[in-house]
Structure formats: C-alpha cells, structure tokens
Write a protein that holds these residues in place. Structure first.
Motif, PDB file in Angstrom:
ATOM      1  N   ASN A 297    -119.815 -33.649-108.447  1.00 22.85           N
ATOM      2  CA  ASN A 297    -120.767 -34.615-107.890  1.00 22.85           C
ATOM      3  C   ASN A 297    -120.881 -34.358-106.406  1.00 22.85           C
ATOM      4  OD1 ASN A 297    -118.500 -36.396-106.892  1.00 22.85           O
ATOM      5  ND2 ASN A 297    -118.287 -36.777-109.097  1.00 22.85           N
TER       6      ASN A 297
ATOM      7  N   HIS B  67    -129.795 -36.422-111.875  1.00 28.59           N
ATOM      8  CA  HIS B  67    -128.936 -36.617-110.707  1.00 28.59           C
ATOM      9  C   HIS B  67    -129.397 -35.767-109.528  1.00 28.59           C
ATOM     10  CE1 HIS B  67    -125.146 -37.646-108.700  1.00 28.59           C
ATOM     11  NE2 HIS B  67    -125.029 -36.368-108.361  1.00 28.59           N
TER      12      HIS B  67
ATOM     13  N   THR C   3    -110.940 -31.528-103.384  1.00 26.46           N
ATOM     14  CA  THR C   3    -110.703 -31.657-104.828  1.00 26.46           C
ATOM     15  C   THR C   3    -109.464 -30.855-105.219  1.00 26.46           C
ATOM     16  OG1 THR C   3    -113.082 -31.862-105.195  1.00 26.46           O
ATOM     17  CG2 THR C   3    -111.719 -31.384-107.119  1.00 26.46           C
TER      18      THR C   3
ATOM     19  N   VAL D 166    -115.636 -32.343-106.533  1.00 27.56           N
ATOM     20  CA  VAL D 166    -116.254 -33.670-106.567  1.00 27.56           C
ATOM     21  C   VAL D 166    -116.023 -34.441-105.273  1.00 27.56           C
ATOM     22  CG1 VAL D 166    -116.135 -33.870-109.086  1.00 27.56           C
ATOM     23  CG2 VAL D 166    -114.212 -34.660-107.718  1.00 27.56           C
ATOM     24  N   SER D 167    -117.017 -35.202-104.882  1.00 32.77           N
ATOM     25  CA  SER D 167    -116.848 -36.162-103.786  1.00 32.77           C
ATOM     26  C   SER D 167    -116.263 -37.463-104.316  1.00 32.77           C
ATOM     27  CB  SER D 167    -118.202 -36.439-103.117  1.00 32.77           C
ATOM     28  OG  SER D 167    -118.660 -35.305-102.437  1.00 32.77           O
ATOM     29  N   ASN D 168    -116.776 -37.915-105.466  1.00 30.75           N
ATOM     30  CA  ASN D 168    -116.259 -39.115-106.121  1.00 30.75           C
ATOM     31  C   ASN D 168    -115.091 -38.709-107.021  1.00 30.75           C
ATOM     32  OD1 ASN D 168    -115.742 -41.404-107.598  1.00 30.75           O
ATOM     33  ND2 ASN D 168    -117.791 -41.606-108.460  1.00 30.75           N
ATOM     34  N   LYS D 169    -113.880 -39.051-106.609  1.00 30.90           N
ATOM     35  CA  LYS D 169    -112.697 -38.587-107.324  1.00 30.90           C
ATOM     36  C   LYS D 169    -112.171 -39.595-108.344  1.00 30.90           C
ATOM     37  CE  LYS D 169    -111.433 -35.336-103.718  1.00 30.90           C
ATOM     38  NZ  LYS D 169    -112.768 -35.403-103.098  1.00 30.90           N
ATOM     39  N   THR D 170    -113.004 -40.576-108.708  1.00 35.69           N
ATOM     40  CA  THR D 170    -112.619 -41.551-109.727  1.00 35.69           C
ATOM     41  C   THR D 170    -112.272 -40.837-111.035  1.00 35.69           C
ATOM     42  OG1 THR D 170    -114.134 -43.171-108.769  1.00 35.69           O
ATOM     43  CG2 THR D 170    -113.372 -43.584-111.025  1.00 35.69           C
TER      44      THR D 170
ATOM     45  N   GLU E 193    -124.808 -42.480 -98.945  1.00 35.47           N
ATOM     46  CA  GLU E 193    -123.915 -43.316 -98.158  1.00 35.47           C
ATOM     47  C   GLU E 193    -123.989 -42.972 -96.681  1.00 35.47           C
ATOM     48  OE1 GLU E 193    -122.605 -43.195-102.348  1.00 35.47           O
ATOM     49  OE2 GLU E 193    -123.158 -41.656-100.885  1.00 35.47           O
TER      50      GLU E 193
ATOM     51  N   ASP F 216    -120.963 -37.222-113.812  1.00 36.50           N
ATOM     52  CA  ASP F 216    -120.658 -38.650-113.792  1.00 36.50           C
ATOM     53  C   ASP F 216    -119.267 -38.897-114.382  1.00 36.50           C
ATOM     54  OD1 ASP F 216    -120.560 -41.391-113.985  1.00 36.50           O
ATOM     55  OD2 ASP F 216    -122.431 -41.608-115.095  1.00 36.50           O
ATOM     56  N   PRO F 217    -118.331 -39.484-113.614  1.00 38.41           N
ATOM     57  CA  PRO F 217    -116.994 -39.787-114.139  1.00 38.41           C
ATOM     58  C   PRO F 217    -117.023 -40.636-115.414  1.00 38.41           C
ATOM     59  CG  PRO F 217    -117.013 -40.054-111.761  1.00 38.41           C
ATOM     60  CD  PRO F 217    -118.446 -39.826-112.178  1.00 38.41           C
TER      61      PRO F 217
ATOM     62  N   PRO G 162    -121.888 -37.149-100.137  1.00 35.80           N
ATOM     63  CA  PRO G 162    -122.425 -38.531-100.127  1.00 35.80           C
ATOM     64  C   PRO G 162    -123.605 -38.711 -99.175  1.00 35.80           C
ATOM     65  CG  PRO G 162    -120.419 -38.414 -98.838  1.00 35.80           C
ATOM     66  CD  PRO G 162    -120.586 -37.051 -99.448  1.00 35.80           C
TER      67      PRO G 162
END
Length: 512
Positions: free
Chosen positions: A103, A179, A37, A11-15, A109, A148-149, A106
């Motif tokens: 995910n 997505h 990751t 994942v890029s979004n590590k939330t 972004e 999606d987190p 980015p």
C-alpha cells in the motif's frame, strides 16, 4: 530458479503485517522487502531478503529508486504458462514473484496537513508502489496482489485450504486498480489546484465508500454513500451519529440541505427541512428561541422532517424537539441531559457535526445522462453585493433585517422560489413551481394573516408585476429580488403604487 514461492511486501499501513507475514512463511513463502517494512518484519523475528539482494542493485536517490528494476518487474509480469517467458527468467537467473503486498505512501494524509509544503506533497507521491501493483494486477492469474489489510485473512485462509480461486484473484486485482486510480486522482486534483486550472481537459474525482444504503430514493433503487477522500468539518461525511437507525439515501439528501442552509447563519439558528426544501427557519437569542420560531414557521410540514441547529442542544430545547416526530437532529453538540431525553426515541438519528470548520467545496457535480455538469458552488451572499433600493420607499431597518433572512433562505429553496419572513422567522415557503406567481401564492397562503407587515424574497427577477400585486394584496411591505428583467419598471411601478419597498441584489440564486 528458486522453487520456493516468493512474496514481496512494502507497505505504509502496517496493520496486521507481521501476523500475515508469519502465515506466509508457514505456507512456504520467502519474504522480500525494503525499508521500514523490512525492519518491522525482522523485528518480528522473520527472515527477509532485501530488494537489493534480488535486483543486485542498491537503493539510490534517497529511496526514490529501489523496486523500479527488471528483476522485479520481469518476476511479476512473466506468464507462468508461457514457456518463452519462463525460459527468459531462467536464463537471466531471476526468480518469479508470486505475491505482492503493497500500500502506498500516505499522500492523502500528507496533503491534509495544514502546514504541508509542495515539496512534502511531491515526496509522498509513490512511484514504485503503483508500478508493482499494476504489474501484479495485470498478471493476476499468476500473481496474488493485495493492497488492503482487510484481505489478508481471506488470502491466508484460502491458501491454507489449497489455492486462491480465479474469482478472488480477479477481485483483488480490481481492488488494486481502484486503489491506484483513487491515488492518482488525488494527486491529479492536488496539481490541478496548484496550477489553478479550473476546468481541465479531463475531470477526475474520487470518493471512498462510507456506507451501503438499504435503497435509494425508492425501495426498488440500490444506493451507497461515498465520501471525499479527505473530509473534515461541517459535512455529513464527517458527522458522528450518536443515536438512531442508519441514515437512508433521502435522510442524507435532506440532512445535507439542512446543513447547507444552517451554514448561512452565525447567530443562533434552527433550520427545518422536508424533501430538501426548508419548511421553517428561525433565529434568536438562544437556540431554544430559534427552534421555537422554526417550528412555528410551519408546524405541519416539520412533522417527519429534519432539524439542524448551530448551537448546543440543551435540555429545554431537547424536550421541545421530543414532542414531535423528527427523523434527524443535527447539532454541533448535545448536552448530556439533552441526549438522555432524545435517546428515549430509539429511531431518532442524532448527528454531531463540527460547524466551526466549513467544508471547502469549490465544485458542485450533477450527473446527467452520459455525463456530468460541473460548476462553482453557490457561495454568493449579500456580503458580495451592494443592495440597490429601486422604489420610492426605502425599507425600514427591521424590514431590511427581515429581507436579509428571507434572502439567506430563498437561496436554498428549489426554483421558482419565494420566501415570506418576519421578525427572525420564515412564515411561508413556495418551492419548485413552474411560474413565479404560483410560488408566491403558495408562500403567501402558508403565511396567511402573518403576511401582513412581512417581507418577501424571490430567487430570480419578476418577469411581470403579478407577483408584486399578489404580495401587496397579502400585506407584504418589502421585497428583495435580483432585478435585471426587461420589465423591472413594471414591478417597480406596482411597488410604488402600493407603498411597498423593493431592493435589488443583482445576484440570482436559481436552484434546480
């Protein structure tokens, strides 16, 4: 084959990543990962297999190739109820992958950065991620796939209580394809702009949900508000709401119309809108003065309308605004004491919008049955044309200023459109009529005696001189219109007969 369930995470979004991974470990999942990751999971004290250990093949080409391998995709696509598939996995000594958590790089972004290079953008196009997601989503009956987190808790709660239902699996798969479609659409749009292909063979756009709406134009219609993937600057999608109820469908339409008109002006200006048409526009030395002129332009129609201003709302202006019922006030800023006054009306929606950065909107989309119309947005202005005086009398300097104001406003009025203006203020607006003289009569009637010495703008040419005759009778002294009718001379002759100055723009502003 490994009897443990296996989850592949990249994942890029590590939330929420480490908490989710710990839950998976407690549920008996073996973790497989790569790159950043894998480091994040190991730093959290978790045991993690590398993708290279699974594929028996190193990551190569600076990480461009790591999950693109039969050991990964066979493990994702094997149908668990197909004996042939499972026998093939066993013969190849491959373990099935039961969950994919991915995910993507980015890209959005990256291209939003002002100094982004083409090379940076290309390196942020994810290949392995979308491929794994699509494979897992195709086999959703056997593989849980998350992009999606926000879905982590839903999945772990379900697994702790048994198994994920087929309905949830299908919903997760659908989210994956949305997505990846969104991701691909952004990439396609980027390359289309690079190659300057204005109207390509297919037209793919993507929007992200900003909010659900209570209803659409009418209570029996459902609706939602979607925004562009990367939106900044002067747009409703990036506005900050400081007070009031949620915006409705009609609020958003009207607020957007007000904002588009407001962006025509650099000096202090105020725009009042009702049903997507301006009912009053004023400019002045201060925002208070501009608002007062906009209000006086049509003090009846502004009631229940939307006001947009292009300077900070100060206390004095706020106190005037508070005197009447308004749905929305849009401004680049509200002073602290102005906010205190306006927030006394709990339902009054206050929106701050960054006006210094106009949104680049090269295309306008209009849905029709079975398709969509796509065109350039109407960016045309008097800066793009050379005004031509068509009559014997030239407009005075003051008339010319008034003509410019009326033209800036008529551009945003539903056709057929007529605007009467004088001294930095609209006096009458005739909108959406089936004939031009009808629109003129509405605008002139609204202006009343104030029409004497005022000017008039028409969004398109006069097909006959009746509009000029009505304007002259009301006391209009100058007219601005595109020209280009076969019967232009009839209107010119009528103007000369009544001593009215008329200028041609050679630019039409139809707004359907």
């Amino acid at each position: 084959m490994n009897e443990k369930k296996r989850a592949l995470l990249s994942v890029s979004n590590k939330t929420g990543l480490t908490d989710f991974a710990k839950d998976l470990t407690s549920l008996g999942y073996e973790l497989v990962s790569t790159g950043g990751t894998k480091r994040a999971l190991e730093e959290a004290g978790l045991d993690v297999l590398s993708v290279s250990e699974v594929t028996k093949f190193p990551e190569i080409m600076d990480g461009r190739v790591k999950t693109l391998h039969p050991a990964v995709h066979s493990a994702l696509l094997a149908k668990r109820d197909n004996d042939t598939h499972m026998d093939q996995l066993r013969k190849l000594e491959l373990d099935a992958i039961d969950m994919v958590v991915v995910n993507l790089y980015p890209f959005k972004e990256t291209i939003a950065k002002p100094d982004v290079t083409e090379e940076d953008a290309i390196e942020n196009i994810d290949i392995g991620g979308p491929t794994m997601l699509r494979a897992a989503a195709k086999n959703f009956k056997d593989v849980t796939v998350l992009v999606d987190p926000e879905d982590y808790t839903t999945v772990t709660d379900a697994l702790k209580n048994g198994e994920l239902s087929m309905e949830v699996r299908k919903r997760l798969a659908a989210k994956v394809y949305r997505h990846t479609a969104n991701y691909d659409a952004m990439i396609a749009s980027y390359f289309t702009e690079l190659t300057e292909d204005d109207y390509p063979e297919t037209y793919t756009v993507t929007y992200e949900k900003a909010q659900s709406l209570r209803y659409g134009e009418n209570p029996h219609q459902t609706a939602a508000f979607y925004k562009e993937a990367s939106t900044t600057g002067a747009s409703l999608a990036s506005a900050e709401q400081l007070n009031g109820k949620e915006l409705s469908y009609n609020n958003i339409q009207d607020a957007n119309a007000a904002l588009e008109i407001l962006l025509e002006f650099s000096k202090p200006a105020a725009v009042a809108v009702k049903h997507m048409n301006p009912c009053g526009v004023g400019t002045g030395e201060s925002i208070e003065q501009a608002y007062q002129k906009a209000y006086e332009g049509d003090p009846v129609s502004i009631f229940g309308g939307i006001v947009a201003v292009n300077r900070e709302v100060d206390l004095t202006t706020a106190e005037k605004m508070k005197e009447i019922f308004l749905e929305i006030i849009i401004a680049p800023k509200f002073s602290a004491d102005a906010l205190e006054v306006l927030k006394q009306k709990k339902n009054l929606r206050l929106l701050e919008v960054e006006l210094e950065k106009p949104v680049h909107q090269p295309r306008k989309l209009t849905s029709v049955s079975g398709g969509v119309l796509v065109q350039d947005t109407d960016q045309g202005s008097l800066d793009d044309v050379e005004l031509k005086v068509a009559t014997e009398r030239k407009p005075t300097e003051q008339e010319l200023e008034d003509l410019k104001l009326s033209w800036q406003v008529v551009k945003h009025v539903k056709s057929n459109a007529i605007v009467v203006a004088k001294a930095d203020q609209t006096l009458g607006v005739g909108a959406g009529q089936m004939n031009r003289v009808g629109a003129a009569k509405i605008a002139l009637e609204q202006a009343g005696e104030k029409a004497r010495g005022a000017v008039m703008a028409s969004d398109a040419f006069f097909p006959m001189p009746d509009t000029v005759e009505a304007a002259a009778e009301a006391g209009i002294t100058a007219i601005i219109q595109p020209g280009g009718s076969k019967r232009d001379q009839d209107s010119i002759d009528a103007c000369n007969k009544h001593g009215v100055a008329m200028v041609f723009t050679s630019m039409r502003h139809f707004k359907h």
